[in-house]
Scaffold this motif. Structure first.
Motif, PDB file in Angstrom:
ATOM      1  N   SER A   1      14.105   0.308  33.085  1.00 34.48           N
ATOM      2  CA  SER A   1      14.344  -0.751  34.084  1.00 34.48           C
ATOM      3  C   SER A   1      15.517  -0.326  34.958  1.00 34.48           C
ATOM      4  CB  SER A   1      14.678  -2.079  33.388  1.00 34.48           C
ATOM      5  OG  SER A   1      15.957  -1.991  32.791  1.00 34.48           O
ATOM      6  N   GLY A   2      15.724  -1.063  36.039  1.00 33.02           N
ATOM      7  CA  GLY A   2      16.870  -0.801  36.904  1.00 33.02           C
ATOM      8  C   GLY A   2      18.164  -1.088  36.159  1.00 33.02           C
ATOM      9  N   TYR A   3      18.121  -2.105  35.314  1.00 32.44           N
ATOM     10  CA  TYR A   3      19.311  -2.442  34.518  1.00 32.44           C
ATOM     11  C   TYR A   3      19.690  -1.241  33.645  1.00 32.44           C
ATOM     12  CZ  TYR A   3      22.482  -4.936  31.456  1.00 32.44           C
ATOM     13  OH  TYR A   3      23.601  -5.329  30.768  1.00 32.44           O
TER      14      TYR A   3
ATOM     15  N   ASN B   1      21.149   1.734  35.816  1.00 30.65           N
ATOM     16  CA  ASN B   1      22.558   1.586  36.215  1.00 30.65           C
ATOM     17  C   ASN B   1      23.492   1.674  35.018  1.00 30.65           C
ATOM     18  OD1 ASN B   1      22.340   1.442  38.972  1.00 30.65           O
ATOM     19  ND2 ASN B   1      21.938  -0.756  38.979  1.00 30.65           N
TER      20      ASN B   1
ATOM     21  N   HIS C   1      25.485  -5.434  41.696  1.00 34.01           N
ATOM     22  CA  HIS C   1      24.704  -6.093  40.641  1.00 34.01           C
ATOM     23  C   HIS C   1      25.380  -6.006  39.259  1.00 34.01           C
ATOM     24  CE1 HIS C   1      21.091  -6.467  37.942  1.00 34.01           C
ATOM     25  NE2 HIS C   1      20.844  -7.433  38.810  1.00 34.01           N
TER      26      HIS C   1
ATOM     27  N   SER D   1      24.289  -5.102  36.480  1.00 32.19           N
ATOM     28  CA  SER D   1      24.000  -3.886  35.715  1.00 32.19           C
ATOM     29  C   SER D   1      25.021  -2.784  36.019  1.00 32.19           C
ATOM     30  CB  SER D   1      22.585  -3.382  36.025  1.00 32.19           C
ATOM     31  OG  SER D   1      22.395  -3.240  37.417  1.00 32.19           O
TER      32      SER D   1
ATOM     33  N   GLU E   1      25.082  -1.019  47.065  1.00 31.47           N
ATOM     34  CA  GLU E   1      23.638  -1.288  47.120  1.00 31.47           C
ATOM     35  C   GLU E   1      23.214  -1.149  48.566  1.00 31.47           C
ATOM     36  OE1 GLU E   1      22.827  -5.150  45.361  1.00 31.47           O
ATOM     37  OE2 GLU E   1      24.074  -4.630  43.639  1.00 31.47           O
TER      38      GLU E   1
ATOM     39  N   SER F   1      21.511  -7.986  46.656  1.00 31.97           N
ATOM     40  CA  SER F   1      20.473  -8.871  46.128  1.00 31.97           C
ATOM     41  C   SER F   1      20.773 -10.347  46.320  1.00 31.97           C
ATOM     42  CB  SER F   1      20.254  -8.580  44.651  1.00 31.97           C
ATOM     43  OG  SER F   1      21.455  -8.767  43.931  1.00 31.97           O
TER      44      SER F   1
ATOM     45  N   ASP G   1      22.291   2.082  45.095  1.00 28.70           N
ATOM     46  CA  ASP G   1      21.225   1.358  44.404  1.00 28.70           C
ATOM     47  C   ASP G   1      20.277   0.810  45.478  1.00 28.70           C
ATOM     48  OD1 ASP G   1      19.654  -0.604  43.215  1.00 28.70           O
ATOM     49  OD2 ASP G   1      21.218  -1.245  41.838  1.00 28.70           O
TER      50      ASP G   1
ATOM     51  N   ALA H   1      17.442  -0.829  44.994  1.00 24.43           N
ATOM     52  CA  ALA H   1      16.500  -1.766  44.355  1.00 24.43           C
ATOM     53  C   ALA H   1      15.743  -2.629  45.375  1.00 24.43           C
ATOM     54  CB  ALA H   1      17.242  -2.663  43.366  1.00 24.43           C
ATOM     55  N   HIS H   2      16.466  -3.177  46.339  1.00 21.78           N
ATOM     56  CA  HIS H   2      15.821  -4.104  47.274  1.00 21.78           C
ATOM     57  C   HIS H   2      15.472  -3.452  48.616  1.00 21.78           C
ATOM     58  CE1 HIS H   2      16.378  -7.599  44.680  1.00 21.78           C
ATOM     59  NE2 HIS H   2      17.507  -7.003  44.329  1.00 21.78           N
TER      60      HIS H   2
ATOM     61  N   THR I   1      14.152   0.948  41.915  1.00 21.59           N
ATOM     62  CA  THR I   1      13.592   0.122  40.844  1.00 21.59           C
ATOM     63  C   THR I   1      12.171  -0.284  41.230  1.00 21.59           C
ATOM     64  OG1 THR I   1      14.304  -2.043  41.636  1.00 21.59           O
ATOM     65  CG2 THR I   1      15.915  -0.770  40.396  1.00 21.59           C
TER      66      THR I   1
ATOM     67  N   LYS J   1      10.463  -4.740  41.910  1.00 21.13           N
ATOM     68  CA  LYS J   1      10.600  -5.587  43.092  1.00 21.13           C
ATOM     69  C   LYS J   1       9.431  -5.292  44.042  1.00 21.13           C
ATOM     70  CE  LYS J   1      15.301  -5.621  41.642  1.00 21.13           C
ATOM     71  NZ  LYS J   1      15.177  -6.728  40.702  1.00 21.13           N
TER      72      LYS J   1
ATOM     73  N   GLY K   1      10.222  -0.781  35.744  1.00 19.95           N
ATOM     74  CA  GLY K   1      10.846   0.512  35.500  1.00 19.95           C
ATOM     75  C   GLY K   1      11.752   0.901  36.656  1.00 19.95           C
TER      76      GLY K   1
HETATM   77  C1  LIG Z   1      20.615  -4.292  42.996  1.00 23.20           C
HETATM   78  C2  LIG Z   1      19.903  -4.347  41.693  1.00 23.20           C
HETATM   79  N1  LIG Z   1      20.000  -3.296  40.862  1.00 23.20           N
HETATM   80  C3  LIG Z   1      19.374  -3.292  39.681  1.00 23.20           C
HETATM   81  C4  LIG Z   1      18.630  -4.368  39.267  1.00 23.20           C
HETATM   82  C5  LIG Z   1      17.959  -4.326  37.933  1.00 23.20           C
HETATM   83  O1  LIG Z   1      16.650  -3.893  38.077  1.00 23.20           O
HETATM   84  P1  LIG Z   1      15.542  -4.280  36.991  1.00 23.20           P
HETATM   85  O2  LIG Z   1      15.108  -5.656  37.309  1.00 23.20           O
HETATM   86  O3  LIG Z   1      14.494  -3.241  37.167  1.00 23.20           O
HETATM   87  O4  LIG Z   1      16.204  -4.192  35.659  1.00 23.20           O
HETATM   88  C6  LIG Z   1      18.491  -5.471  40.091  1.00 23.20           C
HETATM   89  C7  LIG Z   1      17.661  -6.617  39.654  1.00 23.20           C
HETATM   90  O5  LIG Z   1      17.836  -7.742  39.973  1.00 23.20           O
HETATM   91  C8  LIG Z   1      19.149  -5.480  41.338  1.00 23.20           C
HETATM   92  O6  LIG Z   1      19.067  -6.518  42.164  1.00 23.20           O
END
Ligand SMILES: Cc1ncc(COP(=O)(O)O)c(C=O)c1O
Length: 376
Positions: free
Chosen positions: A100-102, A105, A126, A128, A170, A174, A200, A202-203, A231, A234, A240
């Protein structure tokens, strides 16, 4: 209230949260009109991804368990091939998939910066990233949100005391939906040999850049980053994440990143979903549809007081208290619209807000109903 089998502070903390209107609760019955989920392109909701996966005649790709961590029995040529394709798409030497993204990070920030290093992070990064830093050994300082002067000031003050500096941002925030000043940051760090940029995305994946490659791609700064995090939960509509960078970064993470090492690997069907989501980025025009919807929403709401300016799929109206945010969420739900109240402690006190996530599948009519309610 007390119970012999439960420590009393659990009761106390929950009661305190409830009294402050901060209690988090899980929900299942969501209002129908989705201005909330992260499925920006509709790959999940519209069934685009599941349809694509159904048509594949997969054997190993459909295996449901990976049987172990990547370093024990969970690795395969399939996942390594997938990582090569991901790296190629994002113009990097290599990629490493995390669950996961969590996890990505956590594993990156806890393993790379060392005791003699410094991490400078945007104050809105975030959770994480925060958790990764907490597990690591490096000192860290926050700089003011999207404020280059604040970042420069910290570099100037602390540079001589640390071996390496890692800047963590980021590309799209988010909780605000705004974008980092990536060009300015990369220009600023160019002369320094010991400053490394971590972004990051992610978004931003699926939303910005050629075929949704992200904001670093859109701005032409992919090569200026030490590590980028993509990530898949989203806009990609699955699950993942991957960290992309050079070969040494990948080799180091395989050796030292605990959230990579000590966990069961993603099964091949999840990896297959990721690869097919990339195919959808290339084959469909969902990103253009999303961009049109974002422009429409922006043109209609930019005049509303307390809207945070954003070009991304995330737009926010700051209302200033948990109570007001809850009330507005309920009012919208009564019209069958799902937009989320983002409350303190997730955001700073006084900046509580309603967050609207724009999707490729949102119709003009849905957007108009939402805006009508906001104007009221
Ligand atoms: C900027 C950012 N990084 C990482 C994550 C974590 O990603 P994941 O949902 O895949 O664990 C999020 C999720 O909200 C996020 O907004």
């Amino acid at each position: 209230m007390s119970d012999k089998n439960i420590p009393s502070h659990l009761f106390k903390a929950l009661i305190e949260r409830e009294q402050k209107g901060m209690l988090r609760k899980l929900a299942t019955n969501y209002p129908v009109i989705d201005f909330c989920s992260n499925d920006y392109l509709g790959f999940s909701k519209l069934g685009l991804l599941s349809k694509k996966l159904e048509t594949l005649n997969q054997k190993q790709e459909s295996a449901y368990g990976s049987t172990g961590s990547r370093l024990i029995s969970g690795n395969s040529t399939f996942i390594e091939e997938a990582e090569k394709q991901i790296a190629l798409f994002h113009h990097a030497e290599s990629a490493l998939i995390f669950n996961s993204g969590y996890d990505a990070n956590l594993g990156l920030l806890s393993s790379i910066p060392q005791k003699e290093d410094l991490i400078l992070f945007d104050e809105l990064v975030h959770a994480s990233i925060h958790d990764g830093m907490r597990l690591g050994l490096a000192k860290n300082y926050k700089f003011k949100h999207n404020n280059l002067e604040s970042l420069k000031d910290l570099v100037q003050r602390h540079q001589k005391d640390f071996k390496n500096i890692y800047i963590v941002v980021e590309s799209v925030y988010s909780m605000d939906g705004d974008t980092a000043p990536l060009i300015e940051i990369t220009e600023f760090i160019k002369p320094f040999e010991n400053i490394f940029l971590i972004v990051d995305e992610a978004h931003a994946i699926g939303v910005f850049g050629k075929q949704g490659r992200g904001l670093c791609n859109a701005l032409g700064i992919e090569k200026n980053c030490f590590a980028r995090i993509y990530t898949y939960g989203k806009a990609m509509g699955c699950h993942g994440a991957a960290i992309v960078g050079n070969n040494i970064l990948r080799k180091y993470l395989v050796n030292f990143s605990r959230s990579f090492i000590y966990t069961t690997a993603l099964p091949n069907h999840s990896v297959s979903a990721i690869l097919n989501a990339y195919q959808l980025l290339i084959e469909t025009d969902q990103k253009d549809v999303l961009q049109n919807n974002i422009s429409y929403f922006y043109s209609k709401t930019s005049g509303i007081k307390n809207m945070i300016k954003s070009q991304s799929a995330i737009h926010c109206l700051v209302v200033g208290s948990n109570e007001k945010a809850d009330t507005l969420e309920k009012k919208l739900a009564a019209k069958n619209i799902y937009a989320k109240a983002i409350k303190n402690p997730t955001v700073k006190e006084g900046s509580e807000r309603l967050r609207f996530c724009i999707h490729a599948f949102n119709t003009k009519q849905e957007t108009d109903v939402l805006i009508e309610q906001l104007l009221k």
